[in-house]
Write an enzyme that holds these catalytic residues in place. Structure first.
Site, PDB file in Angstrom:
ATOM      1  CE  LYS A 123     -10.033  16.023 -12.685  1.00 19.00           C
ATOM      2  NZ  LYS A 123      -9.572  16.808 -11.549  1.00 19.00           N
TER       3      LYS A 123
ATOM      4  CG  ASP B  66      -6.562   4.502  -6.331  1.00 19.20           C
ATOM      5  OD1 ASP B  66      -7.618   4.272  -5.718  1.00 19.20           O
ATOM      6  OD2 ASP B  66      -5.485   4.741  -5.762  1.00 19.20           O
TER       7      ASP B  66
ATOM      8  CG  ASP C  64     -15.952  -0.268  -9.310  1.00 22.74           C
ATOM      9  OD1 ASP C  64     -14.769   0.000  -9.603  1.00 22.74           O
ATOM     10  OD2 ASP C  64     -16.569   0.336  -8.413  1.00 22.74           O
TER      11      ASP C  64
ATOM     12  CD  GLU D  56      -2.597   1.606   0.259  1.00 24.49           C
ATOM     13  OE1 GLU D  56      -3.369   0.804  -0.283  1.00 24.49           O
ATOM     14  OE2 GLU D  56      -2.452   2.776  -0.155  1.00 24.49           O
TER      15      GLU D  56
END
Ligand SMILES: C[S@@+](CC[C@H](N)C(=O)[O-])C[C@H]1O[C@@H](n2cnc3c(N)ncnc32)[C@H](O)[C@@H]1O
Length: 201
Positions: free
Chosen positions: A110, A106, A142, A57
């Protein structure tokens, strides 16, 4: 504890490995890349505490919280602060991992932020190093563009074999009986989830 929402993985700040390596031993290792709160790994660990569950992480605060929870519960979960695209090889010897999960990376929607997306050839190189022959790589998202990016990366790489057949999504759902935080959220809000299962060739 205040936890930052997003960090930019291309920052020089993340180039050097400064994490704490996990206690690797004879146990089989499952690895989640981008584990956040490690809900998925804690649930896996509760279901089968004989293995070691490592989460990578990039948000250091989260790794501290995960490791605190691991100590409090006694579950074999260990979070490592790192930039996974650069540091999987710093953490794991070759062919030392049984299974890799990439759960809901993530999206960085943009266009100017696309370079921050985690799943690419650079990450594939790191995963190919760590995963043992025949080991599993499971990817879920997703976000359609992210799922396609992942398929384009791993299906085009000879070191990974798509378990559903080339360029095909995994239709059997999540086979592990546990859910990540983002997965739970997506299911509860009715979002579609695209999944892909690979084996290390
Ligand atoms: C959308 S969250 C998903 C978290 C968890 N896997 C889940 O499914 O609930 C993506 C996580 O990946 C982490 N992350 C993003 N880029 C990373 C990188 N290059 N190396 C390590 N972690 C990264 C983020 O900080 C974030 O916690």
């Amino acid at each position: 504890m205040r936890i930052r929402q997003h960090v930019n993985p291309t920052q020089l700040h993340f180039a050097r490995f400064r994490g704490e390596r996990p206690p690797l031993d004879a146990r089989l290792v499952e690895l989640e890349i981008g584990c956040a709160d490690a809900q998925f790994l804690f649930e896996r660990a509760a279901a089968d505490p004989t293995r070691l569950y490592v989460g990578l992480e990039i948000r250091e605060d989260l790794t501290l919280a995960v490791n605190k929870r691991a100590r409090a519960t006694g579950l074999p979960v260990h979070a490592v602060f790192c930039q996974a695209q650069l540091h999987v090889k710093e953490v794991f010897p070759a062919a030392s991992v049984e299974r890799v999960y990439v759960n809901f990376p993530d999206p960085w929607f943009k266009r100017r932020h696309h370079e921050r997306r985690m799943v690419d050839d650079v990450l594939a190189e790191q995963i190919a190093h760590a995963l043992r022959q025949g080991g599993e790589l499971f990817v879920q998202s997703d976000v359609w563009a992210i799922a396609l990016d992942a398929m384009a990366t791993f299906d085009a790489d000879d070191r990974f074999t798509n378990a559903s057949g080339e360029w095909t999504f995994w239709k059997q759902g999540n086979p592990y009986g546990v859910r990540s935080w983002r997965e739970q959220n997506a299911e509860e809000t009715g979002l579609p989830i695209w999944r892909i299962m690979y084996r290390r060739a």
